[in-house]
Structures are given as structure tokens and as C-alpha cells.
Motif scaffolding. Structure first.
Motif, mmCIF file in Angstrom:
data_model
loop_
_atom_site.group_PDB
_atom_site.id
_atom_site.type_symbol
_atom_site.label_atom_id
_atom_site.label_comp_id
_atom_site.label_asym_id
_atom_site.label_seq_id
_atom_site.Cartn_x
_atom_site.Cartn_y
_atom_site.Cartn_z
ATOM 1 N N ASP A 7 -115.492 54.242 23.096
ATOM 2 C CA ASP A 7 -114.541 55.171 23.690
ATOM 3 C C ASP A 7 -114.814 56.619 23.296
ATOM 4 N N TYR A 8 -115.670 56.834 22.313
ATOM 5 C CA TYR A 8 -115.991 58.193 21.860
ATOM 6 C C TYR A 8 -116.954 58.856 22.838
ATOM 7 N N SER A 9 -116.730 60.133 23.119
ATOM 8 C CA SER A 9 -117.704 60.894 23.900
ATOM 9 C C SER A 9 -118.816 61.333 22.935
ATOM 10 N N GLN A 10 -119.945 61.738 23.481
ATOM 11 C CA GLN A 10 -121.053 62.178 22.620
ATOM 12 C C GLN A 10 -120.624 63.391 21.795
ATOM 13 N N ASP A 11 -119.807 64.255 22.379
ATOM 14 C CA ASP A 11 -119.306 65.426 21.666
ATOM 15 C C ASP A 11 -118.423 65.004 20.479
ATOM 16 N N GLU A 12 -117.577 63.998 20.678
ATOM 17 C CA GLU A 12 -116.715 63.497 19.593
ATOM 18 C C GLU A 12 -117.557 62.849 18.493
ATOM 19 N N ILE A 13 -118.587 62.119 18.882
ATOM 20 C CA ILE A 13 -119.457 61.484 17.897
ATOM 21 C C ILE A 13 -120.162 62.538 17.049
ATOM 22 N N GLU A 14 -120.637 63.600 17.688
ATOM 23 C CA GLU A 14 -121.324 64.671 16.963
ATOM 24 C C GLU A 14 -120.389 65.371 15.987
ATOM 25 N N ARG A 15 -119.109 65.502 16.334
ATOM 26 C CA ARG A 15 -118.146 66.181 15.463
ATOM 27 C C ARG A 15 -117.569 65.262 14.382
ATOM 28 N N LYS A 41 -127.730 52.775 12.394
ATOM 29 C CA LYS A 41 -126.840 52.700 13.553
ATOM 30 C C LYS A 41 -126.014 53.975 13.700
ATOM 31 N N VAL A 42 -125.507 54.487 12.591
ATOM 32 C CA VAL A 42 -124.716 55.727 12.633
ATOM 33 C C VAL A 42 -125.605 56.903 13.025
ATOM 34 N N ALA A 43 -126.807 56.973 12.462
ATOM 35 C CA ALA A 43 -127.736 58.063 12.785
ATOM 36 C C ALA A 43 -128.137 58.014 14.256
ATOM 37 N N ASP A 44 -128.334 56.817 14.783
ATOM 38 C CA ASP A 44 -128.656 56.686 16.203
ATOM 39 C C ASP A 44 -127.494 57.135 17.081
ATOM 40 N N LEU A 45 -126.278 56.780 16.681
ATOM 41 C CA LEU A 45 -125.100 57.231 17.429
ATOM 42 C C LEU A 45 -125.049 58.755 17.500
ATOM 43 N N LYS A 46 -125.342 59.378 16.360
ATOM 44 C CA LYS A 46 -125.287 60.843 16.299
ATOM 45 C C LYS A 46 -126.530 61.502 16.894
ATOM 46 N N GLY A 47 -127.575 60.695 17.167
ATOM 47 C CA GLY A 47 -128.799 61.242 17.750
ATOM 48 C C GLY A 47 -129.597 62.077 16.763
ATOM 49 N N LEU A 48 -129.641 61.671 15.514
ATOM 50 C CA LEU A 48 -130.342 62.444 14.487
ATOM 51 C C LEU A 48 -131.853 62.247 14.579
ATOM 52 N N SER A 49 -132.585 63.306 14.348
ATOM 53 C CA SER A 49 -134.045 63.233 14.291
ATOM 54 C C SER A 49 -134.442 62.615 12.950
#
Length: 163
Positions: A7-15, A41-49
Motif C-alpha cells: 500500500d506504500y507509494s514509492q515516495d512513502e517508502i523513500e521517506r 529486501k528493505v534496500a530493494d524496496l528503497k531502491g538503494l545502489s
């Protein structure tokens, strides 16, 4: 109704803090996970390099240790404290060996005394390596005075001795 990570948007996940995402992830998985699996899994959600992952893994581990919602179950597996009753936590985590039952009260008292003596022996062992103190004799005092005088460049006493 519980909020799902879906249910989280990508913007919410980043914040959202990584530790909060880990909490949500474990709630969704409904099981304890290995630290590295959770982090990935958390790093992938946040899209971390990869560079950002390397930079943030130690902080994530620190947060996991300090956050009261998480529980280390051993072998680097983490779960949520809310899943485990207090009695079960003590049984699963405790690594202390169980004491053998004694046949009498006298034996139990002797065991307590033995434990106290063992603690005292530890203190004695520390001081066993300490240098022995010696009594200062007049000869030692004269030697000490000469060393002191030489150290500070005092020559007055030597002249008096020579005269």
C-alpha cells in the motif's frame, strides 16, 4: 486494518526509515528472517545502489539492535518481540547452563560458597602479577636521591660528598 508494504507509494517508502520498513516486512512475512535477507529486501524496496547499501548496512544493524520491537533469535536471525511471550523468550535466548539439582540443602550451601570463592580467586589472580613491594633501606634511599638529583641536574650534593 493493517497497512501493507504494497500500500506504500514509492515516495512513502523513500521517506520511511529502513527500520520501520523492516518492521512492516517482518509483519507481512509472519516469520523471523536472517539479517542479510531482511536488509536486502528493505534496500530493494528503497531502491538503494550497492554503494548506498554498503554505506547504510551498519546503521541498519545498529538500529535493529537498539529498536525495542526486534529480537535477535541467534544465528543472525531476527524476529519481532511481539511474537514471543516473555517466558518463551527466556527459554529460546538464554544460553546459561541449567544448574544440576542437589540432593540436600548442605550441598546447595556448599555450591554457593564455592561460587563465592571462585569470584574471590579471580581478584587474587589479578594481583598475583603485581610487582612485590620492597622495604626501602638507607642504601636504596641514597640511590634514589642520586637518581633524582641526576634527573634534575642537581650537582650540589655530589660536591659536598667529594669534600
Amino acid at each position: 486494518m493493517a497497512v501493507s508494504l504494497k500500500d506504500y507509494s514509492q515516495d512513502e517508502i523513500e521517506r520511511t526509515a529502513m527500520i520501520d520498513l523492516a518492521n512492516e516486512l517482518l509483519l507481512e512475512e509472519k516469520k523471523a528472517l536472517n539479517f542479510h535477507e531482511t536488509f536486502e529486501k528493505v534496500a530493494d524496496l528503497k531502491g538503494l545502489s550497492d554503494a548506498k547499501k554498503a554505506e547504510s548496512i551498519s546503521q541498519f544493524y545498529t538500529d535493529l539492535n537498539l529498536d525495542g520491537r526486534f529480537l535477535a533469535l541467534g544465528s543472525n536471525v531476527w524476529g519481532l518481540k511481539r511474537w514471543y511471550p516473555v517466558d518463551q523468550i527466556d527459554e529460546e535466548i538464554s544460553m546459561t547452563p541449567k544448574k544440576k539439582k542437589k540432593s540436600s540443602k548442605k550441598d546447595a550451601e556448599e555450591e554457593i560458597i564455592d561460587e563465592e570463592e571462585d569470584e574471590d580467586e579471580g581478584l587474587v589472580e589479578i594481583f598475583d602479577d603485581a610487582p612485590a613491594f620492597k622495604d626501602n633501606t638507607e642504601d636504596d634511599e641514597d640511590d634514589d636521591a642520586k637518581v633524582f638529583q641526576e634527573g634534575f641536574g642537581i650537582e650540589g650534593d655530589e660536591e659536598e660528598e667529594q669534600e
